[in-house]
Design an enzyme around this catalytic site. Structure first.
Site, PDB file in Angstrom:
ATOM      1  NE  ARG A  87       6.713  -7.807  -4.662  1.00  0.00           N
ATOM      2  CZ  ARG A  87       7.405  -7.983  -5.803  1.00  0.00           C
ATOM      3  NH1 ARG A  87       8.089  -9.070  -5.991  1.00  0.00           N
ATOM      4  NH2 ARG A  87       7.408  -7.044  -6.747  1.00  0.00           N
ATOM      5  CB  THR A  88      -0.080  -6.153  -3.115  1.00  0.00           C
ATOM      6  OG1 THR A  88       1.110  -5.553  -2.610  1.00  0.00           O
ATOM      7  CG2 THR A  88      -1.240  -5.793  -2.200  1.00  0.00           C
ATOM      8  CE  LYS A 125     -19.351   0.956 -21.085  1.00  0.00           C
ATOM      9  NZ  LYS A 125     -20.464   0.071 -20.689  1.00  0.00           N
ATOM     10  CG  HIS A 174       1.438  -1.110   0.764  1.00  0.00           C
ATOM     11  ND1 HIS A 174       0.498  -2.105   0.959  1.00  0.00           N
ATOM     12  CD2 HIS A 174       2.218  -1.535  -0.265  1.00  0.00           C
ATOM     13  CE1 HIS A 174       0.700  -3.072   0.081  1.00  0.00           C
ATOM     14  NE2 HIS A 174       1.731  -2.750  -0.674  1.00  0.00           N
ATOM     15  NE  ARG A 198      -0.796  -1.805  -4.945  1.00  0.00           N
ATOM     16  CZ  ARG A 198       0.397  -2.387  -4.903  1.00  0.00           C
ATOM     17  NH1 ARG A 198       1.078  -2.563  -6.023  1.00  0.00           N
ATOM     18  NH2 ARG A 198       0.927  -2.789  -3.769  1.00  0.00           N
TER      19      ARG A 198
HETATM   20  C1  NCD Z   1       5.475  -1.665  -2.795  1.00  0.00           C
HETATM   21  C2  NCD Z   1       4.323  -0.755  -3.232  1.00  0.00           C
HETATM   22  O1  NCD Z   1       3.534  -1.111  -4.112  1.00  0.00           O
HETATM   23  O2  NCD Z   1       4.236   0.298  -2.627  1.00  0.00           O
HETATM   24  N1  NCD Z   1       5.385  -2.948  -3.350  1.00  0.00           N
HETATM   25  C3  NCD Z   1       4.700  -3.922  -2.676  1.00  0.00           C
HETATM   26  O3  NCD Z   1       3.510  -3.835  -2.497  1.00  0.00           O
HETATM   27  N2  NCD Z   1       5.396  -4.946  -2.179  1.00  0.00           N
HETATM   28  C4  NCD Z   1       6.814  -1.051  -2.963  1.00  0.00           C
HETATM   29  C5  NCD Z   1       7.208  -0.479  -4.291  1.00  0.00           C
HETATM   30  O4  NCD Z   1       6.461  -0.537  -5.264  1.00  0.00           O
HETATM   31  O5  NCD Z   1       8.321   0.043  -4.347  1.00  0.00           O
END
Ligand code: NCD
Length: 304
Positions: free
Chosen positions: A52-53, A81, A130, A102
Site C-alpha cells: 500500500r505505502t 558494494k 509511520h 522505508r
Molecule cells: C503497516 C507497516 O508497514 O507498518 N503497513 C502499512 O504501511 N499499511 C502495518 C504492518 O505492516 O503491519
C-alpha cells in the site's frame, strides 16, 4: 513542518498542518487529483516490503502528473558494494525533488533527512514511526465519525512493535481521543509513549480482551503481530485472543468502524469484510488521497 518540509515523525505536524492535509485530501477525493506536479521527480526508496505505502505513493505521484524513480529492495543498489545509507540518500537527493523512504532501521528516515538536499517523507522506519499512515487513519476516522475530538478508540494487537500505532498514539495528544489499549503483556505500548499520553492528560487504559472494550468504542484499530521485528519466540503470545471475530460485533455500537493498516493475517475474520463495520479497504484507498495531498502541499505550496 520541519526544515525542507520533511515528514519524519507525526510530531513534525501541528494540528493546523494535519487539518490542512486532511482538508486537501478531502478535496482530492471529492473532485479528483489535479495534475499539479508535472515537473517533479519523486524517488520511492523502499528497503523493506510494501504494498500500500509504495503503490499508493506512486499512484499519487502519477495522478499529480509527476514522475517516479526508485526501488523496492537494496539488492540492486551499490549498498551491496559497501556504500552507506547516507551516501546513497545524498546522491539520490540530488536527482529527485523528494524522497519517500522505508527502512527496517528505526531512525533511518531522520538520518536521511539530515543529509538529503530534498524533502524526505518517512514511509516507515523499523518499529519507530509511520506518519503518513497516521494521517490516513485520522482521515478515515473523520470520514466515518464526522469528528476527531471526543471519540473513543481501541488499539488492538501488537502495540509494542507496530509503528502505525506509535504514530497514531501521538496524534491523540492533538485531539481529544480516549484510548483503550488491548494487547498481550509482552506487546504493550512502549513506556515512553505511555509517558507522553500521561504528560498530555490523554485518557487511556489497558485491557486483555476485545470483549472488555468493544461496546465502548467508536473505532477498533486492529494490528498484526510484527513478527519481523521480534528477536524472541513469537509463539509465546496467545494472539488469537486479539483477533476480531463476528461474535464480537453483536456488542458493537452502530457507529463502530473497524480500521487496520493492513496487511491482515488472521486478526479479522474474513466474514466481517462484508459488514457495515469493516472500513479497512476504504482506509487503504484513502491512502491515495492523503499521500497526494501531502505531496501537493510539500512540493507545490512549500512557502505558504
Ligand atoms: C503497516 C507497516 O508497514 O507498518 N503497513 C502499512 O504501511 N499499511 C502495518 C504492518 O505492516 O503491519
Amino acid at each position: 513542518m520541519a526544515d525542507k518540509s520533511d515528514l519524519i515523525s507525526i510530531r513534525d505536524l501541528n494540528k493546523h498542518a494535519i487539518m490542512k492535509i486532511l482538508t486537501r485530501a478531502y478535496e482530492f477525493k471529492q473532485n479528483g487529483i489535479p495534475q499539479s506536479l508535472p515537473d517533479k521527480i519523486i524517488a520511492t526508496c523502499f528497503f523493506e516490503p510494501s504494498t500500500r505505502t509504495k503503490l499508493s505513493f506512486e499512484t499519487a505521484i502519477l495522478r499529480l502528473g509527476g514522475k517516479v524513480i526508485g526501488f523496492s529492495s537494496d539488492e540492486c543498489l551499490s549498498i551491496q558494494k559497501g556504500e552507506t545509507l547516507s551516501d546513497t540518500i545524498r546522491v539520490i537527493s540530488n536527482y529527485a525533488d523528494l524522497i519517500v523512504i522505508r527502512h527496517p532501521q528505526a531512525g533511518a528516515a531522520r538520518l536521511a533527512a539530515n543529509i538529503a538536499a530534498c524533502p524526505i517523507i518517512n514511509g516507515g522506519d523499523g518499529e519507530n514511526q509511520h506518519p503518513t499512515q497516521a494521517l490516513i487513519d485520522l482521515f478515515s476516522i473523520y470520514e466515518t465519525q464526522h469528528k476527531l475530538d471526543g471519540i473513543s478508540v481501541a488499539l488492538v494487537g501488537d502495540l509494542k512493535y507496530g509503528r502505525t500505532i506509535h504514530s497514531f498514539v501521538e496524534t491523540c495528544i492533538l485531539f481529544d481521543i480516549r484510548l483503550f489499549l488491548v494487547a498481550p503483556d509482552g506487546l504493550l505500548l512502549p513506556a515512553d509513549l505511555c509517558d507522553v499520553l500521561k504528560q498530555y492528560g490523554i485518557r487511556f487504559s489497558f485491557h486483555n480482551s476485545i470483549e472488555e472494550v468493544i461496546a465502548r468504542v467508536d473505532i477498533i484499530y486492529m494490528t498484526r503481530l510484527q513478527k519481523e521485528r521480534m528477536t524472541q519466540l513469537h509463539g509465546e503470545y496467545e494472539f488469537n485472543n486479539y483477533c476480531l471475530r463476528s461474535e464480537h460485533l453483536t456488542l458493537a455500537k452502530a457507529n463502530l468502524r473497524i480500521l487496520h493498516p493492513l496487511p491482515r493475517v488472521n486478526e479479522i475474520d474474513f466474514a466481517i469484510d462484508c459488514t457495515e463495520y469493516a472500513y479497512y479497504f476504504q482506509q487503504a484507498k484513502n491512502g491515495l488521497y492523503v499521500r497526494a495531498a501531502l505531496l501537493n502541499l510539500i512540493l507545490k505550496e512549500r512557502h505558504e
